[in-house]
Design a protein around this motif. Structure first.
Motif, PDB file in Angstrom:
ATOM      1  N   ALA A   1       0.726  -1.045  -0.512  1.00  0.00           N
ATOM      2  CA  ALA A   1      -0.047   0.048   0.247  1.00  0.00           C
ATOM      3  C   ALA A   1       0.734   1.111   0.591  1.00  0.00           C
ATOM      4  CB  ALA A   1      -0.717   0.054   0.715  1.00  0.00           C
ATOM      5  N   ILE A   2      -0.073   2.460  -0.397  1.00  0.00           N
ATOM      6  CA  ILE A   2       1.199   3.252  -0.913  1.00  0.00           C
ATOM      7  C   ILE A   2       0.312   4.507  -0.429  1.00  0.00           C
ATOM      8  CG2 ILE A   2       2.512   5.655  -2.324  1.00  0.00           C
ATOM      9  CD1 ILE A   2       3.409   2.770  -4.270  1.00  0.00           C
ATOM     10  N   ILE A   3       0.845   5.086   0.949  1.00  0.00           N
ATOM     11  CA  ILE A   3      -0.499   6.259   1.326  1.00  0.00           C
ATOM     12  C   ILE A   3       0.398   8.017   0.950  1.00  0.00           C
ATOM     13  CG2 ILE A   3      -2.024   7.415   2.891  1.00  0.00           C
ATOM     14  CD1 ILE A   3      -1.292   4.620   4.715  1.00  0.00           C
ATOM     15  N   PHE A   4      -0.240   8.801  -0.222  1.00  0.00           N
ATOM     16  CA  PHE A   4      -0.277   9.686  -0.637  1.00  0.00           C
ATOM     17  C   PHE A   4      -0.665  10.396   0.178  1.00  0.00           C
ATOM     18  CE2 PHE A   4       0.747   7.508  -4.559  1.00  0.00           C
ATOM     19  CZ  PHE A   4       1.947   7.814  -4.482  1.00  0.00           C
ATOM     20  N   HIS A   5      -0.132  11.701   1.041  1.00  0.00           N
ATOM     21  CA  HIS A   5      -0.401  12.803   2.036  1.00  0.00           C
ATOM     22  C   HIS A   5      -0.928  14.216   0.780  1.00  0.00           C
ATOM     23  CE1 HIS A   5       2.713  15.617   0.483  1.00  0.00           C
ATOM     24  NE2 HIS A   5       4.079  14.084   1.234  1.00  0.00           N
ATOM     25  N   GLY A   6      -2.076  15.051   1.215  1.00  0.00           N
ATOM     26  CA  GLY A   6      -2.366  15.889   0.547  1.00  0.00           C
ATOM     27  C   GLY A   6      -1.268  16.902   0.463  1.00  0.00           C
TER      28      GLY A   6
ATOM     29  N   VAL B   1      -3.315   4.575  -1.563  1.00  0.00           N
ATOM     30  CA  VAL B   1      -4.621   6.011  -1.213  1.00  0.00           C
ATOM     31  C   VAL B   1      -3.707   7.401  -1.036  1.00  0.00           C
ATOM     32  CG1 VAL B   1      -5.458   6.521   0.958  1.00  0.00           C
ATOM     33  CG2 VAL B   1      -5.248   3.739   0.287  1.00  0.00           C
ATOM     34  N   GLY B   2      -4.990   7.869  -1.821  1.00  0.00           N
ATOM     35  CA  GLY B   2      -4.348   9.477  -1.552  1.00  0.00           C
ATOM     36  C   GLY B   2      -5.369  10.265  -1.391  1.00  0.00           C
ATOM     37  N   HIS B   3      -4.291  11.459  -0.536  1.00  0.00           N
ATOM     38  CA  HIS B   3      -6.071  12.392   0.212  1.00  0.00           C
ATOM     39  C   HIS B   3      -6.058  13.730  -0.630  1.00  0.00           C
ATOM     40  CE1 HIS B   3      -6.231  14.818   3.996  1.00  0.00           C
ATOM     41  NE2 HIS B   3      -8.200  14.674   3.569  1.00  0.00           N
ATOM     42  N   SER B   4      -6.892  14.198  -0.502  1.00  0.00           N
ATOM     43  CA  SER B   4      -6.899  15.493  -1.680  1.00  0.00           C
ATOM     44  C   SER B   4      -5.458  15.708  -2.770  1.00  0.00           C
ATOM     45  CB  SER B   4      -6.217  16.134  -0.622  1.00  0.00           C
ATOM     46  OG  SER B   4      -6.730  17.726  -0.266  1.00  0.00           O
TER      47      SER B   4
ATOM     48  N   GLY C   1      -2.960  14.647  -2.499  1.00  0.00           N
ATOM     49  CA  GLY C   1      -2.449  13.196  -3.506  1.00  0.00           C
ATOM     50  C   GLY C   1      -3.357  12.404  -3.607  1.00  0.00           C
ATOM     51  N   ALA C   2      -5.265  12.422  -3.670  1.00  0.00           N
ATOM     52  CA  ALA C   2      -6.208  11.621  -4.468  1.00  0.00           C
ATOM     53  C   ALA C   2      -5.392  12.416  -6.357  1.00  0.00           C
ATOM     54  CB  ALA C   2      -7.357  12.107  -3.999  1.00  0.00           C
ATOM     55  N   ALA C   3      -5.764  13.426  -6.475  1.00  0.00           N
ATOM     56  CA  ALA C   3      -5.321  14.398  -7.576  1.00  0.00           C
ATOM     57  C   ALA C   3      -4.786  13.423  -8.189  1.00  0.00           C
ATOM     58  CB  ALA C   3      -5.763  15.613  -6.903  1.00  0.00           C
ATOM     59  N   LEU C   4      -3.696  13.576  -7.372  1.00  0.00           N
ATOM     60  CA  LEU C   4      -2.551  12.669  -8.091  1.00  0.00           C
ATOM     61  C   LEU C   4      -2.678  11.611  -9.083  1.00  0.00           C
ATOM     62  CD1 LEU C   4       0.728  12.566  -8.634  1.00  0.00           C
ATOM     63  CD2 LEU C   4       1.134  12.008  -5.972  1.00  0.00           C
TER      64      LEU C   4
ATOM     65  N   ALA D   1      -4.567  -3.137  -8.263  1.00  0.00           N
ATOM     66  CA  ALA D   1      -5.312  -3.251  -7.036  1.00  0.00           C
ATOM     67  C   ALA D   1      -6.370  -2.515  -7.072  1.00  0.00           C
ATOM     68  CB  ALA D   1      -5.317  -4.144  -6.075  1.00  0.00           C
ATOM     69  N   GLN D   2      -6.742  -1.869  -6.147  1.00  0.00           N
ATOM     70  CA  GLN D   2      -6.639  -0.883  -5.422  1.00  0.00           C
ATOM     71  C   GLN D   2      -6.876   0.745  -5.675  1.00  0.00           C
ATOM     72  OE1 GLN D   2      -8.627  -1.583  -1.888  1.00  0.00           O
ATOM     73  NE2 GLN D   2     -11.047  -1.716  -1.738  1.00  0.00           N
ATOM     74  N   ALA D   3      -7.670   1.605  -5.851  1.00  0.00           N
ATOM     75  CA  ALA D   3      -7.020   3.419  -4.947  1.00  0.00           C
ATOM     76  C   ALA D   3      -8.681   3.906  -4.743  1.00  0.00           C
ATOM     77  CB  ALA D   3      -7.101   3.828  -6.656  1.00  0.00           C
ATOM     78  N   ILE D   4      -8.423   4.511  -3.250  1.00  0.00           N
ATOM     79  CA  ILE D   4      -8.774   5.130  -3.238  1.00  0.00           C
ATOM     80  C   ILE D   4      -8.983   6.295  -3.325  1.00  0.00           C
ATOM     81  CG2 ILE D   4     -10.064   5.391  -1.038  1.00  0.00           C
ATOM     82  CD1 ILE D   4      -9.299   2.217  -0.272  1.00  0.00           C
ATOM     83  N   LEU D   5      -9.386   7.054  -3.260  1.00  0.00           N
ATOM     84  CA  LEU D   5      -9.228   8.954  -3.613  1.00  0.00           C
ATOM     85  C   LEU D   5     -10.621   9.091  -2.508  1.00  0.00           C
ATOM     86  CD1 LEU D   5      -8.921   7.705  -6.261  1.00  0.00           C
ATOM     87  CD2 LEU D   5      -8.730   9.983  -7.140  1.00  0.00           C
ATOM     88  N   VAL D   6      -9.614  10.280  -1.380  1.00  0.00           N
ATOM     89  CA  VAL D   6     -10.073  10.459  -0.598  1.00  0.00           C
ATOM     90  C   VAL D   6     -10.058  12.322  -0.796  1.00  0.00           C
ATOM     91  CG1 VAL D   6     -10.607  10.738   2.249  1.00  0.00           C
ATOM     92  CG2 VAL D   6      -9.882   8.864   1.508  1.00  0.00           C
TER      93      VAL D   6
END
Length: 179
Positions: free
Chosen positions: A6-11, A68-71, A73-76, A89-94
């Protein structure tokens, strides 16, 4: 299970220690994920055309990867998914967005997107937005992405899901969405 990542990208303006990022990383690690929470200060600062190669080359992506990307990071994640040479497998745009959500410059956004390419590079995609978001990353933005990509749209009343003035130390929904 070996191999799940899992890779979690900050905003924008964020860092790996902000809001729920480390909490989620610990939860996923406990389930066997190798988790990265990279610090990318260039998110939404550098133009996406010059920033994206850094992100593409800086991580490994495969069919066991969850993004997983937030703000910002989600646009990224939109640009990242478009330009991957594999399917994750999965992408979650928060609190994600695909068009300018407010009057601020948004160098993380591309002028246009190849929506079919994005969709072909992710098996399962979620859009989590609030009805009211202080930056305009609201359910209308989530709906715009959902209409182009399918997947699942989740609408909440949780503001920006964490910010300098919105403590959001846990995000139980994310923990439940990631198998």
């Amino acid at each position: 299970m070996v191999g799940r990542r899992a890779i979690i990208f900050h905003g924008t303006g964020g860092n790996p220690d902000a809001v729920w990022y480390r909490w989620l990383a610990r939860r996923l690690e406990a389930r066997g994920y190798a988790v990265e929470v990279p610090h990318h200060p260039g998110i939404n600062v550098e133009p996406i055309a010059t920033f994206l190669p850094t992100v593409l080359d800086g991580h490994r992506y495969d069919d066991d990867t969850v993004l997983v990307g937030h703000s910002g990071g989600a646009a990224l994640l939109l640009a990242l998914l478009e330009h991957l040479d594999t399917t994750v497998a999965q992408a979650i745009l928060v609190a994600g967005y695909c068009t300018q959500p407010n009057t601020s410059e948004e160098p993380v956004l591309q002028q246009s997107y190849d929506w079919a390419a994005i969709r072909s590079h992710v098996r399962d995609i979620y859009f989590i937005n609030s009805r009211k978001d202080p930056y305009g990353c609201d359910d209308g933005q989530g709906r715009a992405m959902f209409e182009r990509l399918g997947g699942t749209q989740i609408v909440r009343d949780d503001g920006h899901f964490g910010d300098y003035d919105q403590p959001f130390e846990r995000f139980e929904l994310l923990d439940r969405l990631i198998p």
